[in-house]
Design a protein around this motif. Sequence first.
Motif, PDB file in Angstrom:
ATOM      1  N   VAL B 111      42.647  29.334  37.445  1.00 33.55           N
ATOM      2  CA  VAL B 111      43.500  30.413  36.918  1.00 33.55           C
ATOM      3  C   VAL B 111      42.664  31.434  36.161  1.00 33.55           C
ATOM      4  O   VAL B 111      42.844  32.647  36.316  1.00 33.55           O
ATOM      5  N   MET B 112      41.719  30.923  35.344  1.00 39.99           N
ATOM      6  CA  MET B 112      40.864  31.841  34.575  1.00 39.99           C
ATOM      7  C   MET B 112      40.005  32.696  35.503  1.00 39.99           C
ATOM      8  O   MET B 112      39.776  33.871  35.229  1.00 39.99           O
ATOM      9  N   MET B 114      40.842  33.600  38.528  1.00 34.89           N
ATOM     10  CA  MET B 114      41.755  34.596  39.112  1.00 34.89           C
ATOM     11  C   MET B 114      41.982  35.745  38.128  1.00 34.89           C
ATOM     12  O   MET B 114      41.993  36.916  38.503  1.00 34.89           O
ATOM     13  N   MET B 115      42.142  35.376  36.872  1.00 33.23           N
ATOM     14  CA  MET B 115      42.356  36.393  35.848  1.00 33.23           C
ATOM     15  C   MET B 115      41.127  37.296  35.739  1.00 33.23           C
ATOM     16  O   MET B 115      41.251  38.526  35.665  1.00 33.23           O
TER      17      MET B 115
END
Lengths: 149, 149
Positions: B111-112, B114-115
Amino acid sequence: MRRATILIIILLSVLPKVLSQENLNIAPFFSSEFFEKNGVSTLTVTGDNLKNTGIATYRSLTVTGNDEGSDQLSQAVKHDGAKAQTREVSYRDGKLYFGFYVLKPRAALNRYLLYLDRNESGERKTTLIYLEGKGDTNKIKKFLNKKDL
Amino acid sequence: MQNETYELIERYFNAETSLEEERKLRKLLAAIPSGDPLANEAKAVMGFSLCAPRKKRMLRITRRTRAWLSTAAAIAIVFTLGFFASNHYGNTPDMIYAYVNGHEITDNNEVMQMMQAELSEMAEASEYVSECIDEEWNAMREAFDQTQQ
């Protein structure tokens, strides 16, 4: 007595706005109905995961290969952007290409919208990022350019 | 005992009795059967005084007191709501997740990343827009300089 009554009236008129989330046009796009669709991805990062960034909430939404969804998102961003305190926007071929909006703060937290509409491998890809936190615009721009979080 | 009663009644009517003596007289009168005119008179007077409605102890609330009370109430409301709001908004709970095409991703690193990718794209677009503004500004300045020559 009169002063106290006025104070109470002011509180009652202001507090609901403070306590209830101000309705943004982009809000429905972050509901599960929208982000569980094909071609849609969303990220939510909050709290300690964003330590020292000046941001408390990071929410994003990306629409890929869905012109209708992208157009709807673009419209919502334009509506919310119209009420923004400051904005940096760029249009390409009559379409909103990039937007950085500083929204009115809510509950002492600054709010920002970032929008990008581009083509990737022949597909339209639209990304919206909603940021909320105590960081000012400079801090947000630093966060944007940070390579390692 | 009767003599003592009469004596106390007389003293009572002369307003010479102490509180203790009046209490004693009440007890003595209660023991005397009805028919004694003096005792009846005393009973009537004492009974009246016993049954007479007591003056209500009115809590005197002046306008000023009421204003202070209202202000205090308003301050209490503000503090309560402030406490609620700070709890509600002050500490954002830790959350990190993503949805891609309806599939949930809970791997923090993913997720990080992707961010990070989203932020990089935004940063690039922001830089591009800034460059465009600079270019336009330079072109305008050149044109302005030419008209001045």
